[in-house]
Design an enzyme around this catalytic site. Structure first.
Site, PDB file in Angstrom:
ATOM      1  CG  HIS A 500      -1.643   1.257   1.509  1.00 18.40           C
ATOM      2  ND1 HIS A 500      -2.977   1.420   1.276  1.00 18.40           N
ATOM      3  CD2 HIS A 500      -1.215   2.446   2.023  1.00 18.40           C
ATOM      4  CE1 HIS A 500      -3.352   2.640   1.626  1.00 18.40           C
ATOM      5  NE2 HIS A 500      -2.295   3.287   2.089  1.00 18.40           N
ATOM      6  CD  GLU A 501       1.777   3.462   3.728  1.00 20.36           C
ATOM      7  OE1 GLU A 501       1.880   4.499   3.045  1.00 20.36           O
ATOM      8  OE2 GLU A 501       0.848   3.294   4.537  1.00 20.36           O
ATOM      9  CG  HIS A 504       0.295   6.132  -0.691  1.00 20.50           C
ATOM     10  ND1 HIS A 504      -0.847   6.761  -1.159  1.00 20.50           N
ATOM     11  CD2 HIS A 504      -0.041   5.571   0.500  1.00 20.50           C
ATOM     12  CE1 HIS A 504      -1.826   6.590  -0.284  1.00 20.50           C
ATOM     13  NE2 HIS A 504      -1.370   5.869   0.719  1.00 20.50           N
ATOM     14  CD  GLU A 560      -4.433   6.876   1.906  1.00 23.26           C
ATOM     15  OE1 GLU A 560      -4.146   5.672   2.066  1.00 23.26           O
ATOM     16  OE2 GLU A 560      -3.618   7.796   2.089  1.00 23.26           O
ATOM     17  CG  ASP A 564      -6.651   0.510   0.647  1.00 23.18           C
ATOM     18  OD1 ASP A 564      -5.607   0.460   1.313  1.00 23.18           O
ATOM     19  OD2 ASP A 564      -7.737   0.898   1.098  1.00 23.18           O
TER      20      ASP A 564
END
Length: 652
Positions: A500-501, A504, A560, A564
């Site tokens: 997830h990070e 980003h 986000e 995800d």
């Protein structure tokens, strides 16, 4: 003062499951199938707005550290370092409510008098440097942050003030929340001023004037949705032009006094406010501005004074979140002290409860996930070769921080507690130290080693301006990560968080920053257009979903949701590469980590201001985009969890 504009975190989520999965619901409502039995018995504590989710982990850490720090106060545990010794002194002051009662509001009154004694703008300008240095409310915010187009150096950001209500959308005439919240805010502010020594009539007038000024600000600042577009926060202007927009504020002189320099250029995250500033910051409004300052000051101070002020001061916040009662005195003291000495407490927690071995193990997991992501980029079927190559370079330059920093930030060595002074005065001294350190960054190289979260924080984040991912020790535990869980369960937990990070870096915001964290378009025109179309599909997938009596804002949550989707997809691929792959365990733990039960007020607040979709939807919607979910649980057309292949959003 915003000390960290540009980070994306994983935010709210779950606890390990000791509850059976309802097999009959897996194809109809995946989240309820996994978490329904838990939800039936879960109770939100009176001093919480939610339970389950990350809150269980927060509560466990709270319990552990409060026990340790009780021993510290009792002398049974020796401070690990000089910073911890100062933390102990502050914690003792915060815990001494008898002394806080004896001190009363006396420590606050000189600061209120400073504001009340201001005569006009000339008087304010004469004190403006002091106002910034001491952290008093000012209707123009200053901060020193990395320049978004050259993150090796700092820029000066000049911003609008914050509002009383959570978001500018609350000020719309048809927003029912404001009609409920503003009377509570009003009552709270009036009562705080009365406790600080003002007569009821005077307090009422001050609050009315403060609200009038706040309402004038609201139309000219950004909503949460508008603020979620990071690049649009970068609006450079010559300082002389900004100063010219402020007829009654000598901004250039204040800046020179604060940073000992007059930069040619400043950055305005909200330029529309400055276009309207001369209509707001007027002599006719000066009394309203003073009243606004008074209200802000008394709210900020309320948690560090008497018990009545603490209880009253939290009334408005509890109404926002639906929290039924204030924290106990012991918890309040714990959070005040640990919040002030965050990196010191994080260092203690990380070294005692995480350790170097786990730090290295998780780092290897992160490296494995970045390798999986790199392979996915190499085989991506919609990026051109040029864009793909630059994306891989950005990934290879990604900085990874795991567990806790190697050393405590030197700032904390400057925190010295005077045990003879009041709690409020000590906190004020620390505030001034933090501000001096912050503005002292001007003209210095950017410190990329700094952590924006302490190790005892249950969260993780990606920073576009640093091109880094950070995983504090506190999130690196079950259900996210445990040696007692299968590799597939770990991938459905911490693996998805890690990816997830990483994702980003390539979401609608991160994709506009290069490998050095600078705003720089590294896409071909055709690739960028296609990516924007894919992002629109993600917006549409969430936009308008009914939740908690309101609707999800797909534009607000898009970054986000992209993260995800990419995180879950990438973690799934990693899980499938393991010898002991168990996709059922992978998906079930993904559902577990988003377990959350919250008050309606809190859910509605998050829908208005949070860049994350509701936890239940994060669990349910993203799995529908993955083909393996359908084969794992035999989801068929007609099932509520079914999404036609053509409608499944796949970006990374």
């Amino acid at each position: 003062m915003r000390l960290n504009h540009f980070t994306s975190d994983v935010s709210a989520g779950g606890s390990a499951s000791a509850f059976p999965v309802d097999e009959s619901k897996l194809t109809q409502d995946f989240y309820d199938a996994v978490n329904g039995k838990w939800a039936e018995q879960a109770t939100i504590p009176a001093d919480h707005a939610s339970t389950g989710g990350f809150m269980d982990l927060v509560d466990n850490i709270e319990h552990t550290l409060m026990a340790d720090f009780a021993d510290l106060l009792a002398g049974k545990l020796a401070p690990a370092n000089p910073e911890m010794a100062e933390f102990k002194k502050l914690y003792a002051l915060a815990s001494d409510f008898d002394r806080r009662e004896n001190d009363g509001t006396a420590p606050l009154k000189p600061w209120l008098a400073k504001i009340a004694n201001l005569k006009d703008f000339a008087d304010l300008n004469a004190h403006l440097v002091e106002w910034y240095q001491k952290g008093l409310p000012v209707p123009i915010d200053l901060s020193v942050e990395p320049d978004m187009k050259d993150t090796s150096r700092y820029a000066l950001y000049v911003d609008a003030p914050s509002l009383f209500l959570p978001d500018k959308t609350y000020y719309a005439k048809d927003n029912p929340a404001a009609k409920q919240l503003m009377p509570i805010f009003t009552q709270t502010a009036v009562k705080l001023l009365q406790l600080a020594g003002y007569a009821e009539a005077e307090a009422t007038t001050i609050v009315k004037q403060a609200k009038d000024f706040d309402a004038q600000i609201a139309p000219h600042v950004k909503s949460a949705e508008e603020s979620a577009d990071y690049v649009k926060m970068y609006n450079p202007f010559p300082l002389k032009d900004v100063d010219a927009k402020l007829a009654n504020i000598d901004l250039a002189a204040a800046i020179k006094g604060v940073i000992n320099d007059v930069p040619e250029q400043v950055i305005l995250p909200q330029p529309l406010f400055f276009d309207a500033a001369n209509d707001i910051l007027t002599p006719a409004n000066f009394d309203a501005i003073k009243s606004w300052m008074l209200v802000k000051t008394v709210f900020d101070a309320s948690g560090a004074l008497t018990e009545e002020l603490r209880q009253v001061g939290g009334t408005y916040g509890r109404a926002l979140s639906g929290q039924k009662q204030a924290r106990s005195q012991k918890k309040a003291a714990y959070y005040l002290a640990t919040g002030t000495f965050g990196q010191v407490v994080g260092d203690y927690y990380g070294r005692k409860y995480f350790g170097e071995a786990a730090k290295e193990d998780v780092r290897q997991m992160v490296l494995k996930m970045t390798h999986v992501y790199q392979q996915r980029l190499k085989t991506n079927d919609w990026l051109s070769a040029d864009t793909r190559e630059k994306a891989i370079v950005k990934l290879q330059k990604l900085t990874i921080k795991v567990g806790y920093p190697d050393t405590i930030d030197a700032l904390y060595s400057k925190f010295k507690i005077d045990e003879q002074a009041s709690l409020y005065d000590n906190l004020q001294t620390i505030t001034e130290t933090i501000i001096a350190n912050h503005f002292g960054h001007w003209g210095q190289p950017v410190d990329r080693k700094k952590w924006e979260m302490s190790a005892n924080t249950v969260n993780a984040y990606y920073s576009p301006s640093n091109n880094e991912i950070v995983f504090p020790a506190a999130i690196l535990q079950a259900p996210f990560y445990s040696l007692q869980q299968s590799s597939s369960a770990n991938y459905g937990g911490i693996g998805a968080v890690i990816a997830h990070e990483i994702s980003h870096a390539f979401d609608n915001n991160g994709s506009q920053f290069d490998e050095f964290g600078n705003i720089h378009n590294w896409w071909t025109e055709a690739d960028l257009a296609h990516f924007k179309d894919l992002a629109k599909s993600m917006i549409s997938e969430f936009d308008g979903i009914e939740f908690a009596g309101q609707k999800v804002n797909g534009q607000l949550t898009v970054s986000e949701n992209i993260a995800d989707a990419g995180g879950l997809s990438c973690a799934l691929e990693a899980a499938k590469s393991s010898d002991d792959v168990d996709l059922r365990a992978f998906f079930i733990n993904w559902g577990n980590v988003w377990r959350m039960k919250a008050t309606t007020e809190y859910m509605q607040l998050l829908l208005s201001i949070d860049v994350h979709a509701p936890a239940k939807l994060r669990a349910n919607v993203q799995v529908k985009n993955l083909d393996d979910f359908y084969t794992t649980f035999n989801v068929q057309p007609g099932d509520q969890m079914y999404l036609a292949p053509a409608d499944r959003v796949k970006i990374w």
